[in-house]
Scaffold this active site. Structure first.
Site, PDB file in Angstrom:
ATOM      1  CG  ASP A  88      -1.978  -1.085   1.180  1.00  0.00           C
ATOM      2  OD1 ASP A  88      -1.753  -2.101   0.495  1.00  0.00           O
ATOM      3  OD2 ASP A  88      -3.026  -0.924   1.830  1.00  0.00           O
ATOM      4  CE  LYS A 141      -5.448   1.948   2.503  1.00  0.00           C
ATOM      5  NZ  LYS A 141      -4.301   1.263   3.147  1.00  0.00           N
ATOM      6  CE  LYS A 162      -6.893  -1.450   2.551  1.00  0.00           C
ATOM      7  NZ  LYS A 162      -5.521  -1.947   2.850  1.00  0.00           N
TER       8      LYS A 162
END
Length: 307
Positions: A144, A207, A243
């Site tokens: 991430d 995300k 996400k």
């Protein structure tokens, strides 16, 4: 794909329309009884069970991994007919990747590492790239990363593209989730354009947040990013995951997000390789709801602590 600046600059966001659409979701999308239990069980398989605290210890991470492998009590899972249910992944800082990899060995649950100077992403670029390599070498299957927000705020799309592309290359076989930190991007138009640029540069997921901003995942931001994913798929044929992270702590919130994904993108985005929740406390509330479905009684929240 190459950066298409004409496409990026043509992207707009009708904020009032997005907010009206988002406002309809919580009140109109409701499932009950066994249908609700089924959707909540699905939500568990989509959770990146997360601990990103400065006081994380190996013991806390091992407990989190044990919870990922056994997210709900065995008795409840037997009643539901889902004895092998697990979360989608475990997400930790780089320093805890070896501990998580060891604890999850043989489970099939991947380890995700936050990287690139998380959460601000302002450390020297060569160190951010090196951090990705270290996490991959330690066994993280998912990375991430955080983007440089100023590239978005200044409209420097080439710089954002180049940064994202180099981070994508550094990840190798690992899946990369691009964290936009949407609460710091100013406008939904910026969110839409940043989403598109990151997808062009090779992000496997986009995300919402690090979870450390004052504003994290929201329904208007989610709708904006999901529509960008849909537009990208329609033009390129390539599927990118989504996400939402930060602030999703209740089972009813998870149901709203799942209904949004199903309506906007379809069932393909209800699988762990296309959708994840970045959460820590969400699992506890889902477990309480599933226990209520099976037993008819709510348990105390302290019975479902994660660490």
């Amino acid at each position: 794909m190459p950066l298409d600046l004409d496409w990026v600059r043509s992207v707009q966001a009708n904020t009032s329309a997005i907010e009206r659409r988002a406002a309809t979701l919580p009140g109109r999308r409701s499932v009950k009884k066994e249908y609700q239990a089924a959707w909540l069980a699905k939500a568990i398989t989509l959770i990146d069970l997360t601990t990103l605290a400065g006081d994380d210890t190996e013991g806390r991470v091992r407990r989190l991994c044990a919870k990922a492998k056994q997210p709900v009590s065995p008795a409840i899972l037997e009643q539901l007919g889902l004895p092998d249910l697990t979360t989608g992944a475990v997400c930790v800082y780089h320093d805890m990747v070896p501990t998580a990899v060891e604890a999850l060995s043989g489970s099939g649950i991947p380890v995700a590492a936050v990287s690139t100077g998380f959460p601000a992403g302002l450390s020297p670029f060569r160190l951010r790239i090196a951090e990705i390599g270290e996490s991959v070498a330690a066994g993280a299957a998912e990375i991430d990363i955080v983007i440089t927000r100023r590239h978005v705020l200044q409209g420097n799309w080439q710089a954002l593209y180049d940064e994202m592309a180099e981070m994508r290359a550094a990840c190798g076989e690992a899946h990369v989730k691009a964290i936009l930190a949407t609460g710091e991007l100013g406008t939904l138009r910026n969110v839409a354009r940043a989403s598109l640029v990151c997808m062009m540069a090779g992000a496997d997921f986009i995300k919402t947040s690090t979870g450390k901003e004052s504003v994290n995942a929201t329904l208007p931001v989610s709708l904006t990013m999901i529509r960008a994913i849909r537009a990208y798929r329609e033009r390129t044929g390539f599927n990118v995951g989504y996400k939402p992270a930060g602030g999703i702590s209740k089972a009813k919130d998870a149901l709203v997000y799942l209904s949004l994904m199903k309506e906007e993108l379809g069932d393909r985005w209800l699988q762990p390789d296309m959708f994840r929740f970045g959460a820590s406390s969400l699992l506890g509330d889902i477990e309480r709801q599933l226990e209520h479905f099976v037993t008819g009684s709510y348990s105390a929240s302290w019975r479902h602590a994660l660490a």
